[in-house]
Scaffold this active site. Structure first.
Site, PDB file in Angstrom:
ATOM      1  CG  ASP A  57      51.137  39.330  47.527  1.00 45.18           C
ATOM      2  OD1 ASP A  57      50.117  38.623  47.335  1.00 45.18           O
ATOM      3  OD2 ASP A  57      51.953  39.100  48.425  1.00 45.18           O
ATOM      4  CG  ASP A 109      39.031  39.207  38.663  1.00 43.38           C
ATOM      5  OD1 ASP A 109      40.119  38.663  38.903  1.00 43.38           O
ATOM      6  OD2 ASP A 109      38.177  38.721  37.900  1.00 43.38           O
ATOM      7  CG  ASP A 132      40.683  30.997  46.573  1.00 40.94           C
ATOM      8  OD1 ASP A 132      41.102  31.004  47.749  1.00 40.94           O
ATOM      9  OD2 ASP A 132      40.014  31.934  46.098  1.00 40.94           O
ATOM     10  CG  ASP A 168      48.011  24.405  51.656  1.00 42.84           C
ATOM     11  OD1 ASP A 168      47.620  25.196  50.775  1.00 42.84           O
ATOM     12  OD2 ASP A 168      47.261  23.988  52.566  1.00 42.84           O
ATOM     13  CB  THR A 205      50.891  33.354  53.938  1.00 40.30           C
ATOM     14  OG1 THR A 205      50.377  32.063  53.622  1.00 40.30           O
ATOM     15  CG2 THR A 205      52.002  33.733  52.971  1.00 40.30           C
ATOM     16  CG  PHE A 207      44.866  30.897  53.392  1.00 42.13           C
ATOM     17  CD1 PHE A 207      44.558  32.214  53.696  1.00 42.13           C
ATOM     18  CD2 PHE A 207      43.823  30.009  53.161  1.00 42.13           C
ATOM     19  CE1 PHE A 207      43.235  32.643  53.768  1.00 42.13           C
ATOM     20  CE2 PHE A 207      42.501  30.425  53.226  1.00 42.13           C
ATOM     21  CZ  PHE A 207      42.207  31.745  53.526  1.00 42.13           C
TER      22      PHE A 207
HETATM   23  C1  LIG Z   1      43.639  30.884  50.005  1.00 38.99           C
HETATM   24  S1  LIG Z   1      43.710  32.610  50.180  1.00 38.99           S
HETATM   25  C2  LIG Z   1      45.463  32.938  50.401  1.00 38.99           C
HETATM   26  C3  LIG Z   1      45.715  34.276  51.025  1.00 38.99           C
HETATM   27  C4  LIG Z   1      47.191  34.616  51.303  1.00 38.99           C
HETATM   28  N1  LIG Z   1      47.973  34.678  50.081  1.00 38.99           N
HETATM   29  C5  LIG Z   1      47.778  33.638  52.269  1.00 38.99           C
HETATM   30  O1  LIG Z   1      48.611  32.824  51.847  1.00 38.99           O
HETATM   31  O2  LIG Z   1      47.412  33.701  53.441  1.00 38.99           O
HETATM   32  C6  LIG Z   1      43.463  33.174  48.510  1.00 38.99           C
HETATM   33  C7  LIG Z   1      43.123  34.627  48.452  1.00 38.99           C
HETATM   34  O3  LIG Z   1      43.041  35.036  47.102  1.00 38.99           O
HETATM   35  C8  LIG Z   1      41.955  35.939  46.969  1.00 38.99           C
HETATM   36  N2  LIG Z   1      41.538  35.883  45.559  1.00 38.99           N
HETATM   37  C9  LIG Z   1      41.040  34.811  44.926  1.00 38.99           C
HETATM   38  N3  LIG Z   1      40.797  35.095  43.629  1.00 38.99           N
HETATM   39  C10 LIG Z   1      41.162  36.397  43.460  1.00 38.99           C
HETATM   40  C11 LIG Z   1      41.135  37.281  42.351  1.00 38.99           C
HETATM   41  N4  LIG Z   1      40.707  36.863  41.142  1.00 38.99           N
HETATM   42  N5  LIG Z   1      41.570  38.539  42.523  1.00 38.99           N
HETATM   43  C12 LIG Z   1      42.010  38.955  43.734  1.00 38.99           C
HETATM   44  N6  LIG Z   1      42.058  38.168  44.826  1.00 38.99           N
HETATM   45  C13 LIG Z   1      41.635  36.899  44.688  1.00 38.99           C
HETATM   46  C14 LIG Z   1      40.909  35.443  47.941  1.00 38.99           C
HETATM   47  O4  LIG Z   1      40.013  36.464  48.321  1.00 38.99           O
HETATM   48  C15 LIG Z   1      41.783  34.954  49.092  1.00 38.99           C
HETATM   49  O5  LIG Z   1      41.967  35.945  50.074  1.00 38.99           O
END
Ligand SMILES: C[S@@+](CC[C@H](N)C(=O)[O-])C[C@H]1O[C@@H](n2cnc3c(N)ncnc32)[C@H](O)[C@@H]1O
Length: 231
Positions: A57, A109, A132, A168, A205, A207
């Site tokens: 995930d 990352d 993101d 979304d 989730t 987000f």
């Molecule tokens: C928009 S949030 C969505 C979080 C969750 N999946 C949800 O739907 O509630 C995107 C998440 O991806 C993480 N993220 C972004 N780029 C990442 C990367 N390269 N490696 C690990 N996590 C990352 C961010 O820190 C953030 O918490």
């Protein structure tokens, strides 16, 4: 749509940690945390203490949906990767409350984790829920769904393994479709350019709820790595 190759990722690691999250990051790390080596791949059987189908995930946010999935699916192992430390702390607290032994968490990352530290083919499913969106056109190159990232996923997924995406953002949904449909190694499980009919086979989730409150429509896509083209 022409898409640039992925060169680097843009991540937000820090944020205000509650005392509980800070304590969880310290106290629960030995139980759930993955100490990613500087070099070399992680021994997943050693990490989980068994051989089992595995789910990765990516960007699990606060981890509540991930913990819910792992709790409902004890036959499979779940590996979460998230860079935002408050979310990781929250996830560890939830994992402890749920008494999970099939969840491990890395705070690196995700692209680097997949590229350098996961053996291939080792993953039955990769899920990326509400990544993101990077909505500005000049930032599209920062999106995690890119042809070069699919190259990595194709090497790490087992033959027939699944890639489950959700967003979304309508523009990102189209981007995901364009990127995946252009890659002959992946097959859309719902038919060409089709989204998964609601409700999706996953918990809601954080987000996602945020997007729904803004009136956004949610799109899920599930692709399978064609068995004859596995990396
Ligand atoms: C928009 S949030 C969505 C979080 C969750 N999946 C949800 O739907 O509630 C995107 C998440 O991806 C993480 N993220 C972004 N780029 C990442 C990367 N390269 N490696 C690990 N996590 C990352 C961010 O820190 C953030 O918490």
């Amino acid at each position: 749509m022409s898409q640039p190759r992925q060169t680097r990722t843009f991540v937000r690691r820090e944020g205000r940690l509650t005392q509980g999250q800070q304590r969880a990051l310290e106290g629960l790390w030995p139980q759930f945390g993955v100490d990613v080596p500087e070099r070399g791949v992680i021994d997943l059987d050693g990490l989980f203490g068994r051989a089992a189908p595995r789910v990765l995930d990516i960007g699990f946010g606060d981890g509540e949906a991930l913990v819910e999935m792992a709790a409902a699916d004890p036959e499979r192992d779940y590996l979460g990767v998230e860079v935002h430390r408050p979310g990781v702390g929250h996830c560890l607290l939830c994992a402890e409350q749920a008494g999970l032994d099939n969840l491990r968490v890395a705070t690196v990352d995700a692209v680097e984790l997949v590229r350098h530290h996961l053996p291939g083919p080792s993953l039955e499913t990769v899920q990326i829920f509400f990544p993101d969106p990077w909505p500005k056109k000049r930032h599209h190159k920062r999106r995690i769904i890119q042809p070069a990232f699919l190259d990595l996923l194709a090497e790490r997924l087992v033959p027939g393994g699944a890639l489950h995406l959700a967003t979304d953002w309508a523009d990102y949904a189209e981007w995901m479709l364009d990127t995946l449909e252009a890659d002959a190694r992946f097959e859309n499980t719902c038919g060409p350019r089709a989204f998964v009919p609601p409700p999706p086979p996953r918990p809601q989730t954080k987000f996602e709820r945020r997007g729904l409150r803004k009136g956004h429509q949610v799109h899920d896509l599930i692709y399978r790595l064609r068995p004859d083209t596995a990396g």
